[in-house]
Design an enzyme around this catalytic site. Structure first.
Site, short mmCIF file in Angstrom:
data_model
loop_
_atom_site.label_atom_id
_atom_site.label_comp_id
_atom_site.label_asym_id
_atom_site.label_seq_id
_atom_site.Cartn_x
_atom_site.Cartn_y
_atom_site.Cartn_z
N TYR A 106 109.50 12.98 -25.58
CA TYR A 106 108.55 12.07 -26.50
C TYR A 106 107.20 12.74 -26.74
CZ TYR A 106 112.37 8.87 -27.17
OH TYR A 106 113.73 8.06 -27.12
N GLY A 115 102.00 20.85 -31.99
CA GLY A 115 102.59 21.59 -31.15
C GLY A 115 103.18 21.16 -29.78
N GLY A 117 105.56 18.87 -28.92
CA GLY A 117 107.12 18.99 -28.83
C GLY A 117 107.59 20.41 -28.63
N LYS A 118 106.90 21.21 -29.25
CA LYS A 118 107.30 22.64 -29.28
C LYS A 118 107.24 23.23 -27.64
CE LYS A 118 106.59 25.77 -32.60
NZ LYS A 118 105.66 26.78 -33.35
N ASN A 144 117.61 9.41 -36.41
CA ASN A 144 116.33 9.80 -36.22
C ASN A 144 116.27 11.30 -36.95
OD1 ASN A 144 114.01 10.63 -35.11
ND2 ASN A 144 114.17 10.02 -33.10
N TYR A 151 115.58 19.51 -33.31
CA TYR A 151 116.61 20.13 -32.48
C TYR A 151 117.37 21.13 -33.06
CZ TYR A 151 115.36 16.04 -29.56
OH TYR A 151 114.67 15.17 -28.92
#
Length: 182
Positions: A106, A115, A117-118, A144, A151
């Site tokens: 999250y 960036g 999440g990456k 979502n 993903y």
């Protein structure tokens, strides 16, 4: 134990959470979950979930358990997101593989698209490879679309579906996996 500081890129720093971070992890878990899902669920179901299934106390107990790895992401001094990895959860569809679950990834609302999440995803894959896992997998709510697109861009593929109870609402999660063998 791996190094405390594991990744620095531009302004994003990742570090392993310790037992001293349990309250912070719990607070960020609850806030990011609420920010992500409140608009698409009833206030009653969100409240029930947060107050019964996703309590601060329960979340704090997760930090420090041997099967869990938590990483905190910071943008300078601000917490920007977190990652929970879990070992040991067995799925029939992946029973022949050595796996690591991405139980939660999250990003704080103000840092989405910057960036974080990456960096967290790359750390998850790196840790899985260090642990010589074959596959990383995760569950994601079928509605979502932002997360599913993220993903999928990382090479995850849907392999199953499971039920997820949010308050009194039975929802459907997709299970997605990615091969990480070197």
């Amino acid at each position: 134990m791996l190094l405390l500081l594991i990744f620095v890129s531009m302004n994003i720093t990742l570090r392993y959470a310790t037992i001293e971070d349990a309250a912070l992890v719990a607070d960020i878990s609850r806030q990011t979950f609420y920010d992500t899902f409140a608009a698409d669920n009833t206030p009653e179901n969100m409240e029930k979930f947060l107050n019964e299934q996703f309590t601060k106390g329960k979340l704090m107990l997760e930090v420090g358990r041997a099967e869990n790895i938590f990483l905190l992401a910071y943008d300078r001094d601000a917490v920007a997101g977190y990652l929970k990895l879990r070992e040991g959860k067995k799925l029939a569809a992946l029973s022949s593989q050595s796996t690591l679950e991405i139980a939660r990834l999250y990003v704080v609302k103000d840092f989405i698209g910057k960036g974080v999440g990456k960096q967290l995803m790359q750390a998850a894959i790196d840790i899985a490879q260090q642990k010589q896992k074959d596959t990383v997998w995760l569950g994601v709510w079928e509605h979502n679309q932002r997360a599913i697109a993220f993903y999928t861009a990382w090479g995850f593929e849907k392999f199953d579906e499971v039920d997820f109870l949010l308050g009194d609402d039975m929802q459907r999660d997709w299970l997605m996996k990615k091969d990480v063998k070197r």
